[in-house]
Enzyme design. Structure first.
Site, mmCIF file in Angstrom:
data_model
loop_
_atom_site.group_PDB
_atom_site.id
_atom_site.type_symbol
_atom_site.label_atom_id
_atom_site.label_comp_id
_atom_site.label_asym_id
_atom_site.label_seq_id
_atom_site.Cartn_x
_atom_site.Cartn_y
_atom_site.Cartn_z
ATOM 1 N N HIS A 99 6.977 -0.492 -8.601
ATOM 2 C CA HIS A 99 6.003 -0.107 -9.629
ATOM 3 C C HIS A 99 6.751 0.096 -10.937
ATOM 4 O O HIS A 99 7.805 0.734 -10.964
ATOM 5 C CB HIS A 99 5.286 1.186 -9.227
ATOM 6 N N GLU A 112 -1.290 3.778 -13.501
ATOM 7 C CA GLU A 112 -1.659 2.578 -14.244
ATOM 8 C C GLU A 112 -2.881 2.833 -15.119
ATOM 9 O O GLU A 112 -3.132 2.094 -16.084
ATOM 10 C CB GLU A 112 -1.941 1.450 -13.257
ATOM 11 N N ARG A 117 -2.025 3.083 -18.886
ATOM 12 C CA ARG A 117 -2.012 1.806 -19.609
ATOM 13 C C ARG A 117 -3.424 1.216 -19.651
ATOM 14 O O ARG A 117 -3.845 0.659 -20.658
ATOM 15 C CB ARG A 117 -1.038 0.832 -18.938
ATOM 16 N N ARG A 137 2.221 -5.785 -11.606
ATOM 17 C CA ARG A 137 3.314 -4.825 -11.512
ATOM 18 C C ARG A 137 4.680 -5.491 -11.393
ATOM 19 O O ARG A 137 5.671 -5.031 -11.983
ATOM 20 C CB ARG A 137 3.074 -3.900 -10.317
ATOM 21 N N HIS A 147 7.462 1.094 -4.460
ATOM 22 C CA HIS A 147 6.131 1.694 -4.457
ATOM 23 C C HIS A 147 5.269 1.304 -3.257
ATOM 24 O O HIS A 147 4.532 2.130 -2.730
ATOM 25 C CB HIS A 147 5.409 1.302 -5.744
ATOM 26 N N HIS A 148 5.324 0.065 -2.822
ATOM 27 C CA HIS A 148 4.409 -0.378 -1.767
ATOM 28 C C HIS A 148 5.066 -1.492 -0.963
ATOM 29 O O HIS A 148 5.732 -2.358 -1.520
ATOM 30 C CB HIS A 148 3.111 -0.904 -2.386
ATOM 31 N N ARG A 193 0.837 -6.392 -4.649
ATOM 32 C CA ARG A 193 -0.445 -5.687 -4.561
ATOM 33 C C ARG A 193 -0.944 -5.330 -5.950
ATOM 34 O O ARG A 193 -0.203 -4.795 -6.769
ATOM 35 C CB ARG A 193 -0.317 -4.412 -3.726
#
Length: 925
Positions: free
Chosen positions: A719, A732, A735, A756, A859-860, A899
């Site tokens: 991220h 997010e 932004r 991302r 992050h993921h 993602r």
């Protein structure tokens, strides 16, 4: 009755009126008025049944002007034809021996146009309330302000004619009177705004005309009270020193009481969360001799006699009681008989409790309703002592259990008691008793202590359950049988458990961590879905096909097409599923990689994770679903190709078997397992992670051990906006709300709304390998998460762009030029530098200005076990492993190589509920 208790002591107010005791019924919205603000028969009986032993009833707020109602079903005092109905309420209360006080108000900018025939609301200034979709009000002219004051006077006159013993001026809850005093909502430059004295003029003039009306039309015992909110969280906003300044002015003119408007009588500052001093302590420390002569009302958290006596001991003169008076019309009689009360309402008793139908459906009451017909888990009645340890805090607590509920939680006297925790303890104790469960929201600013206390209560319940089993002649070590075992308590696990339970299954949730929530609780931005009801209400035209194509593109076309199609098609249903469970995501923003606003979030624009988990846990509590914390699943039991249950180990290393026909694995990803991350992506060694420490991939391993296949394990997302010292993800939505990214040179370097992976790559390519998120106060006001970041201390703020640049060690001219050029792009809706086409929401020109230093973090994990569109787990031959389902980040294939922000929350609800449905059907077939 016990006449020794101080709550029965009479109190003489400054005007000479005598209150027979220290107890008042708090003014609480019932939403039970007629469409025009008239009084219904149900409302009269509601107040009649609650008057009597309680000394005074403060009737809910009445709007004084047709443009004043702040909620549907509000009652009015805007014309003389309302007097007869209000007189019925006053007469009903007084006939039972209680005094009747009427609260009067105007909602100002908090009024929704649909409540006033589509007209614009009015306010001190043409500034919308800091909430999504708020209408910009019409600023009152100087002449209209004078007229508004006379309307408050007319309302007082009508209250006197209706037979009330007094009025309470509602100067709280961000309504019109508070709006005039607030530097956030009042930015006038005439005599009604600007300086603090000018902003105080309106509430003081309302008090003045109230005195004039009372002197002219009432006797000398007519009571005049004033309710206030001690602080505002907005910047600028009312701070406690401002409140004390106004209260001194009110006291000098003369009021008979002052009424704190807070959620708990021991509340501390909402602005300085590190300060554990209660507001009532601050009040006593700062008040003058004149102010000290004015009685003060405390409210919030009072259920039992001990609570009321504690509030008096803390320095309040009078105690207002809210929810307890709804749950128990004869509340005062009960506590004076020393009954110990629990704050809940039997779901079958609405009529018996004389609760109007609209109030029954109101969220405040709904949260207290309990289906007492369901047995739930059973305990051995008694007192169970547990230790609480968190950071430097060491406490002992006693948990008192009846056979089916928690009846009390008390601190054991200890010389080493950390008194700083006492306020948080009382708040958390109340939450646990109301929910009859330790699985409640933590107290803000005391998360670690809250989790420790909740864990101790959970331990006591477990001990009691074991003793109950033994008492009944059973063996607590024997295997327990369920229909469905859910492994993991994040959003996917909780939604799966709720759905399975609602379809008739007996369900247990097993969680290896000491608290509920998993990684979901850290989610920030929202939940993506296309063609939803909430989009249509906002006039947003979207299509599932476009959502599908953009997600496929964002995933670099590696997504499993069947899973993605299921995901997109079921997303609107998932949003509605949440709404039907009182978890409404009705505000909408946008995330990187999307071209349409389709990211659904809470109405107050707060981070979605905590909101989601809080709502789901409420549903878990209402269903009495068993939750085992600090409990690891060692093995999914599997024989002859069929799942038969799980083997677990608790925190004491005791091993047990849970038999079940269906097992749902919802354990999340592996971002917090550095070895596993580096195994698949060596270049990510050393990156921080935004995930909680339980995201270790344990569920993937459990499933692999019974033959599950995996997919896309090397697809790990970083991220772009992670605060590096705390590993805290900056949403997010910031932004998406209009913020920009700048380098240390003070210049934009990329399209902030790209996916991302691309934004992360551009930040890493900068010489400093980090960047700054820059935004103004408009963006802050529209994104509640920003206030959390400010509270956490990693936001740099300054009144001007130049001063901000200096604080960031940045060339002021560069940053100023960057913002000016970006603002031109916002006006023309075209980013000539980087092609940004979305979230060009507003010019960044309203100080103060804010910045957060960020860099990418893990992050993921898009990879995980393979499933089919029914969430059944597949082996390496793509065959179903019978009896096991998976949902959430433990699953691979849905998101492809990247993602999209907002898709994970959709993923967990869509596939969590689907897994719950299928697991229940299988177990019960």
């Amino acid at each position: 009755m016990n006449t020794i208790t101080p709550i029965l002591k009479p109190l003489t107010l400054p005007n000479g009126a005598v209150l027979k005791n220290r107890l008042l019924m708090a003014p609480m919205t019932t939403c039970a008025g007629f469409f025009d603000g008239g009084v219904t028969g149900d409302l009269v009986e509601y107040y009649r049944s609650r008057a009597g032993t309680i000394g005074t009833v403060i009737v809910e707020c009445c709007f004084i002007d047709p443009k004043g109602p702040a909620f549907p079903g509000a009652i009015a005092i805007d014309s003389d034809n309302k007097i007869p109905g209000l007189a019925r309420i006053a007469s009903a209360i007084k006939s039972k021996g209680s005094k009747a006080i009427l609260q009067i108000y105007h909602g100002g900018r908090m009024v929704e146009p649909e409540l006033i025939g589509g007209k614009k609301p009015v306010a001190p200034s043409a500034i919308a309330a800091p909430r999504e979709g708020a209408t910009t009000p019409q600023a009152l002219t100087g002449e209209e302000v004078e007229v508004m004051i006379t309307k408050f006077g007319d309302a007082v006159n009508r209250a006197i004619k209706a037979g009330f013993d007094g009025v309470e001026i509602h100067g709280a809850n961000t309504y019109l009177i508070q709006q005039f005093y607030s530097p956030n909502s009042n930015q006038r430059d005439d005599k009604w705004g600007g300086s603090r004295d000018n902003r105080a003029r309106f509430p003081l003039e309302v008090l003045e005309i109230t005195h004039k009306m009372a002197k002219r039309f009432a006797d000398s015992s007519f009571i005049i009270g004033y309710r206030f909110s001690p602080e505002e969280i907005e910047v600028p906003g009312i701070r406690f020193d401002d409140t004390m300044y106004l209260l001194e002015k009110l006291a000098a003119r003369g009021v008979d009481y002052l009424h704190f408007s807070v959620g708990h009588y021991l509340r501390t500052s909402i602005n300085d969360t590190a300060d554990t001093t209660t507001l009532i302590e601050k009040y006593h420390a700062q008040r003058s001799d004149t102010l000290a002569r004015i009685p003060i009302i405390g409210v919030g958290g009072v259920v039992n006699k001990s609570d009321a006596e504690s509030a008096l001991d803390k320095g309040y003169d009078l105690i207002a009681v809210g929810k307890a008076c709804i749950a128990y019309p004869d509340w005062a009689d009960r506590i004076l008989k020393n009954e110990h009360l629990e704050l809940f309402i039997d779901s079958t008793q609405r009529e018996a409790l004389t609760i109007p139908e609209p109030l029954w459906r109101f969220s405040l009451v709904d949260a207290m309703i309990r289906d007492v017909s369901s047995g739930g888990r059973k305990y051995k009645a008694g007192v169970f002592q547990e230790k609480v340890e968190a950071e430097a805090l060491k406490l002992k607590i006693n948990v008192t259990l009846d056979t089916d509920r928690i009846t009390d939680i008390t601190l054991v006297q200890d010389d080493t008691l950390d008194v700083d925790f006492s306020t948080s303890f009382e708040i958390l104790r109340s939450r646990i008793l109301v929910a009859n469960s330790p699985y409640v929201d933590a107290v803000t600013g005391a998360t670690a202590q809250s989790e420790a206390l909740k864990k101790a209560v959970s331990r006591a319940m477990t001990t009691s359950t074991k003793e109950h089993v033994i008492e009944e002649g059973g063996n607590p070590e024997a295997p327990q049988s369920y229909d469905v075992v859910v492994i993991g308590s994040g959003g996917a696990g909780l939604s799966a458990a709720i759905q399975a339970y609602d379809e008739g299954a007996r369900v247990v949730i097993v969680e290896k961590m000491p608290s509920i929530g998993g990684n979901t609780i850290k989610a920030s931005v929202g939940m993506n879905a296309a063609e939803t009801r909430f989009q249509k209400l906002k006039g947003i035209e979207d299509s599932k096909e476009l959502f599908y194509e953009e997600t496929l593109k964002g995933g670099k076309f590696k997504n499993n097409h069947d899973l993605l199609r299921t995901f997109v098609e079921r997303a609107p249903e998932a949003v509605e599923w949440l709404a039907s469970h009182d978890i409404e995501l009705n505000d909408i923003t946008i995330t990187g990689g999307m071209s349409i606003d389709r990211t659904h979030r809470p109405a107050d624009r707060s981070a979605v994770g905590g909101f989601l988990i809080s709502g789901l846990v409420k549903n878990i509590n209402q269903r009495n679903i068993d939750v085992l914390l600090d409990t690891s699943v060692e093995e999914i039991l599997h024989a002859d190709g069929v799942v038969t249950g799980v083997k677990i180990a608790n925190e004491y290393n005791e091993h047990h078997i849970l038999n079940a026909k269906s097992v749902i694995v919802a354990t999340g990803g592996f971002s917090a397992n550095r070895a596993m991350v580096v195994k698949y992506r060596p270049e990510l060694d050393g990156f921080v992670t935004t995930n909680h420490k339980g995201a270790t991939g344990s569920g993937i391993v459990l499933l692999q051990n019974i033959g599950a296949d995996t997919v896309d394990m090397s697809e790990i997302q970083i991220h772009p906006t992670v605060e590096q010292t705390t590993s805290y993800l900056v949403s997010e939505a910031i932004r998406g709300g209009g913020a920009i990214l700048v380098s240390q040179e003070g210049k934009r370097f990329y399209n902030e709304m790209e996916t991302r992976d691309k934004v992360s790559a551009q930040i890493i390519a900068l010489p400093e390998k980090s960047a700054w998120i820059v935004f103004d106060d408009q963006v802050r006001q529209n994104n509640k998460a920003a206030d959390e970041y400010i509270a956490r201390g990693f936001v740099v703020s300054a009144p001007s762009v130049g001063e901000l640049a200096l604080k960031l060690n940045m060339e002021p001219g560069n940053l100023q030029a960057t913002l000016e050029r970006y603002n031109q792009f916002v006006v023309q809706k075209q980013d000539e530098d980087f092609g940004r086409t979305t979230a060009l929401r507003c010019e960044l020109n309203q100080g103060p200005f804010h910045a957060i230093r960020i860099a990418p973090g893990v992050h993921h994990t898009m990879g995980g076990v393979t499933i089919n569109t029914e969430t059944e787990v597949l082996d390496s031959q793509k065959q179903v492993i019978k009896g096991v389902w998976a949902a959430g980040e433990v699953v691979g294939g849905i998101h492809g190589a990247n993602r999209i922000g907002g898709n994970a929350v959709a993923d967990i609800i869509i596939f969590g509920t689907l897994a719950g449905h299928n697991a229940a059907v299988h177990a019960l077939s």
